[in-house]
Structure formats: structure tokens, C-alpha cells
Design a protein around this motif. Structure first.
Motif, mmCIF file in Angstrom:
data_model
loop_
_atom_site.group_PDB
_atom_site.id
_atom_site.type_symbol
_atom_site.label_atom_id
_atom_site.label_comp_id
_atom_site.label_asym_id
_atom_site.label_seq_id
_atom_site.Cartn_x
_atom_site.Cartn_y
_atom_site.Cartn_z
ATOM 1 N N GLU A 98 0.744 -1.192 0.329
ATOM 2 C CA GLU A 98 -0.346 0.385 0.323
ATOM 3 C C GLU A 98 0.629 1.576 -0.180
ATOM 4 O O GLU A 98 1.752 1.009 0.694
ATOM 5 N N ARG A 99 0.205 2.226 -0.617
ATOM 6 C CA ARG A 99 1.251 3.945 -1.133
ATOM 7 C C ARG A 99 -0.006 4.142 -1.222
ATOM 8 O O ARG A 99 -0.586 4.023 -2.542
ATOM 9 N N ILE A 100 0.541 5.476 -0.559
ATOM 10 C CA ILE A 100 -0.348 6.450 -0.338
ATOM 11 C C ILE A 100 0.017 7.565 -1.984
ATOM 12 O O ILE A 100 0.669 8.160 -1.998
ATOM 13 N N PHE A 101 -1.465 7.359 -3.211
ATOM 14 C CA PHE A 101 -0.755 8.699 -3.610
ATOM 15 C C PHE A 101 -1.285 9.784 -4.128
ATOM 16 O O PHE A 101 -2.814 10.023 -3.834
ATOM 17 N N TYR A 102 -1.172 10.743 -5.154
ATOM 18 C CA TYR A 102 -2.304 12.339 -5.178
ATOM 19 C C TYR A 102 -2.604 11.494 -7.013
ATOM 20 O O TYR A 102 -1.030 11.587 -7.676
ATOM 21 N N GLY A 103 -2.960 11.276 -6.820
ATOM 22 C CA GLY A 103 -3.430 11.594 -8.652
ATOM 23 C C GLY A 103 -4.391 13.118 -9.087
ATOM 24 O O GLY A 103 -5.602 13.792 -8.800
ATOM 25 N N GLU A 104 -3.024 13.447 -10.420
ATOM 26 C CA GLU A 104 -3.935 14.331 -10.644
ATOM 27 C C GLU A 104 -4.579 14.943 -11.768
ATOM 28 O O GLU A 104 -3.914 14.079 -13.231
ATOM 29 N N PHE A 105 -5.549 15.635 -12.243
ATOM 30 C CA PHE A 105 -6.266 14.967 -13.675
ATOM 31 C C PHE A 105 -6.202 16.701 -14.154
ATOM 32 O O PHE A 105 -7.146 16.979 -15.549
ATOM 33 N N ASP A 106 -5.375 17.796 -14.022
ATOM 34 C CA ASP A 106 -5.851 18.877 -14.209
ATOM 35 C C ASP A 106 -4.616 19.545 -14.251
ATOM 36 O O ASP A 106 -4.726 20.756 -13.458
ATOM 37 N N GLY A 107 -3.420 19.612 -13.671
ATOM 38 C CA GLY A 107 -2.183 19.199 -12.807
ATOM 39 C C GLY A 107 -1.749 20.376 -13.507
ATOM 40 O O GLY A 107 -2.398 21.324 -14.425
ATOM 41 N N GLN A 108 -0.438 21.019 -14.047
ATOM 42 C CA GLN A 108 0.522 21.809 -14.172
ATOM 43 C C GLN A 108 0.021 23.354 -13.150
ATOM 44 O O GLN A 108 0.352 24.330 -13.919
ATOM 45 N N ARG A 109 -0.191 23.442 -12.544
ATOM 46 C CA ARG A 109 -0.361 24.888 -11.433
ATOM 47 C C ARG A 109 -0.197 23.775 -9.987
ATOM 48 O O ARG A 109 -0.492 23.107 -9.558
ATOM 49 N N ARG A 110 -0.304 25.100 -9.186
ATOM 50 C CA ARG A 110 0.056 24.445 -7.876
ATOM 51 C C ARG A 110 -1.622 23.876 -7.172
ATOM 52 O O ARG A 110 -2.193 25.270 -7.355
ATOM 53 N N LYS A 111 -1.232 22.967 -6.349
ATOM 54 C CA LYS A 111 -1.804 22.331 -5.656
ATOM 55 C C LYS A 111 -2.057 21.822 -4.202
ATOM 56 O O LYS A 111 -1.036 22.048 -3.570
ATOM 57 N N ARG A 112 -3.333 21.889 -3.311
ATOM 58 C CA ARG A 112 -2.900 22.078 -1.954
ATOM 59 C C ARG A 112 -3.270 20.150 -1.327
ATOM 60 O O ARG A 112 -4.491 20.438 -2.083
ATOM 61 N N ILE A 113 -2.056 19.596 -1.174
ATOM 62 C CA ILE A 113 -3.081 18.488 0.394
ATOM 63 C C ILE A 113 -3.145 18.377 1.156
ATOM 64 O O ILE A 113 -2.163 19.326 2.422
ATOM 65 N N LEU A 114 -4.131 18.475 2.184
ATOM 66 C CA LEU A 114 -3.875 18.491 3.753
ATOM 67 C C LEU A 114 -4.109 16.959 3.916
ATOM 68 O O LEU A 114 -4.355 15.683 4.081
ATOM 69 N N VAL A 115 -3.091 17.241 5.269
ATOM 70 C CA VAL A 115 -2.903 16.343 5.948
ATOM 71 C C VAL A 115 -3.226 16.346 7.797
ATOM 72 O O VAL A 115 -3.128 17.315 8.149
ATOM 73 N N LYS A 116 -3.979 15.439 8.198
ATOM 74 C CA LYS A 116 -4.924 15.998 9.478
ATOM 75 C C LYS A 116 -4.359 14.230 9.785
ATOM 76 O O LYS A 116 -5.183 13.782 10.102
ATOM 77 N N ILE A 117 -3.594 14.255 11.374
ATOM 78 C CA ILE A 117 -3.771 12.954 11.945
ATOM 79 C C ILE A 117 -4.346 14.097 13.916
ATOM 80 O O ILE A 117 -4.391 14.810 13.999
ATOM 81 N N ILE A 118 -4.897 12.734 14.074
ATOM 82 C CA ILE A 118 -5.242 13.480 15.298
ATOM 83 C C ILE A 118 -5.447 11.764 16.099
ATOM 84 O O ILE A 118 -5.507 10.616 15.355
ATOM 85 N N GLY A 119 -4.763 12.026 17.336
ATOM 86 C CA GLY A 119 -4.917 10.504 17.864
ATOM 87 C C GLY A 119 -4.382 10.804 19.658
ATOM 88 O O GLY A 119 -4.195 11.743 19.942
ATOM 89 N N GLU A 120 -3.436 9.930 19.976
ATOM 90 C CA GLU A 120 -2.783 10.548 21.436
ATOM 91 C C GLU A 120 -1.685 9.959 21.244
ATOM 92 O O GLU A 120 -1.033 8.864 19.932
#
Lengths: 139, 139, 139
Positions: free
Chosen positions: B117-139
Motif C-alpha cells: 500500500e502506497r499513498i498517491f496524489y492523482g492529478e487530472f488537471d495539473g501544471q499549476r500549484r495545488k494543496r493537499i491537506l493532512v490531518k492527524i488526530i489521536g494520542e
């Protein structure tokens, strides 16, 4: 840990319809008092979807045309599920493509969405009362 | 409860492109100090996807060929969305098939992923700056 | 915050098969002691899916027929992934349509599912031992 569980009721006039529920979900985030956490939104039915995309009226129509190509309603006899007396097998498949649920980050007390991200309820067997679950956990 | 919110910036050279972001997400899990919890990863854009699958170069090409069959780019006039002046209606549909987000378990301070298992960003309208959110919660 | 992480093992007799795992997941929710929270369920493999839908035998067959149309197994030479010696490229695509994971609300110590919602493991390259991760967090 704080948490809130609420159920939204919806009854779409059309059999196939997309409804923007972002504001309702945002209100529940506020009500929950959660500042940092996760917000799960899902239909409690198996012929509907909660998904995130663009609120653009042409695109909402494109989806319905496209889903009908990938998972056509008729002829209803093409699906074994419809032998049960149902005629909504296509709705189960359409919802599969759109996905069941979405999980959204809550940051600073708000849904942490991109500029164009909106939360939709996608109905594929409507014209009756259905429920959407919103569950928010965090602190 | 611990939590971490970070935004990764990405700008793909290609219009359609898959990028492995597993290592970047793993670093953020470490930074969060969360040992047991959940990690949400999603694009903040509506023409991109975050999904989990195999990092095999042939398969990454197979996806793009397959998505083009299921949700073709041309003719762009087939989509009402493109009447707005956009030509990326297909990107909204392709991202729908791939899914918006993934939620991954954090166990013992690490992403609890299977061997391949690997995490991918799949872009379908690229060639410009985009953001990915990562939110981690726990203890 | 309470949390539980468990791994279910599964080995389907068929290459393509849907298995209802709702009861097993419900047992783990009980074991976790979590009353309010979230439950993540995902395969740890990239040719399988965990999804929620209706437990109706005709529909389960409809899915397999439909997925075979959208992402056919043969000819295996149509996929670059199969040049690696694998013949399961279609399984990666089928799992993509069905989705990798589901996140379910836990309310009052139980999975907060609608009347007809059931959790399924969808296998598209079976006949060998695979693992499903269940992670529950909450209080």
C-alpha cells in the motif's frame, strides 16, 4: 474528546438529484464545539452518496448523464437485483461510483475545505424520506 | 488528544499524473507525535484525488488509459461544465472514480499500511500549484 | 481516548467474491469499549475493497458482472501491469471502483449503520490469505 451525532432528513423531488448540504454540515460543526477533529458525513441508505466536488450546475448535470452511461437504469431486467421486485439496481451501482461517505477535517472550528469544495448528497432513488448521518469527533 | 494539520503543495509537470506522497505523509505522522489514531489525506481541489494502491509504473499508466476510456477528455463539448469556459469536466469525473480522500490508521506511531500500500496524489488537471491537506488526530 | 487495532484474516474460495464482515466488525467495536467514535475498516491489500451496501444475493452478482464490463480481466495483455508477470491488473481497477476503505460512526457503543447497510469485503484476486485492518478510536 468532544463528539456530536446528528441525522439530517432529506426527501428529493427528483429520483436522481444532487443537493448541496455544506451549510447544514458546517452548522453542526459549530454546534459540536469541536475545534480540531474529523467530521464524517454519510447517507444511511445504500442508493445514495455523500461526496465532495464543485457546485456548478452544468457539472451536476454531466454527472447524471455520465452515471447513466456507466450504470444504466434500463432495461431493468439486466440486473438480478431487480428480480426482487425492485427497479433500483442501477442506483446501487451509481452510488458505488460516487462513493458512500466523506471524511472532512475540522480546523479552527470549521470544515477545512478548499475554495471550491462543497459537500453534496447524491440521490439515485429519491422521492422518499432518507437520512444522512453527521458525526464529529475532536476537541 | 493530539492533532496536526499540514498542507502539502504540489505542481505536477503533466496534466495527468500520479505522485507517490507516502513518505511525506509518514514524516507528518512522526511530527504529530500521534501513536494511535487516524490520518486523513485529501486534495483541497476537485479535479484531483488521493488514493492508495500499488507503486508499479505499468499500473500507473494503466490507470490513465482506463480513466480516459471511462471519462474521456474529448470532445470537450460533450460536457455542460465546459460551457463555463473550462475544459476539465473529465477531470472531475476521473477524480470521482479514483475517490477524493483516504483515511489511514496510525498504529505505534506509523501509518498502518499493508506491504504494497502506497499513498498517491492523482492529478487530472495539473501544471499549476495545488494543496493537499493532512490531518492527524489521536494520542 | 480509547483505541483498538485488530487484523482480520480472510481467504476466499473464489477469485472474485464479496463477504459480509459486519458481525466481525461489530464484535470488535464491543471489544474496544468505545461508545462514541469512528471505526475505520480497510483491506491491507491493493486488489480488494471494503465497502458498504446491501446484502442481497442478486445485487452481489450484479456487481461482479458490472465490474467485469468496466474493468475486464481479459485479454490480460491489455494492461501494462501484467507485463510484470501478474494477471491481476483488472483487480486493481475493480477495487478502485468499489473503493478501498470505509469509515463508520460508532454511537452508543454500536456501529451507527442504516437499516440495510452492511460492511463487505470485496475480493478481486482471492484464493490466498489476506488481512483486513479494523481501527476504532473514541471514548
Amino acid at each position: 474528546m468532544k463528539h456530536l451525532t446528528e441525522y439530517l432528513w432529506i426527501n428529493t423531488p427528483e429520483r436522481y438529484q444532487m443537493v448541496d448540504i455544506t451549510n447544514e454540515v458546517q452548522e453542526l460543526v459549530k454546534k459540536s464545539g469541536v475545534k480540531e477533529g474529523l467530521c464524517l458525513v454519510n447517507p444511511m441508505h445504500i442508493t445514495a452518496s455523500v461526496f465532495i466536488n464543485d457546485h456548478e450546475s452544468g457539472l451536476l448535470q454531466d454527472w447524471l448523464v455520465w452515471l447513466e452511461k456507466l450504470a444504466p437504469h434500463a432495461p431493468i431486467s439486466q440486473y438480478k437485483h431487480n428480480l426482487t421486485g425492485e427497479n433500483n439496481a442501477d442506483a446501487h451501482l451509481k452510488r458505488t461510483i460516487m462513493g458512500r461517505e466523506t471524511t472532512v477535517a475540522v480546523t479552527g472550528g470549521k470544515l477545512d475545505l478548499g475554495t471550491w469544495e462543497r459537500i453534496f448528497y447524491g440521490e439515485f432513488d429519491g422521492q422518499r424520506r432518507k437520512r444522512i448521518l453527521v458525526k464529529i469527533i475532536g476537541e
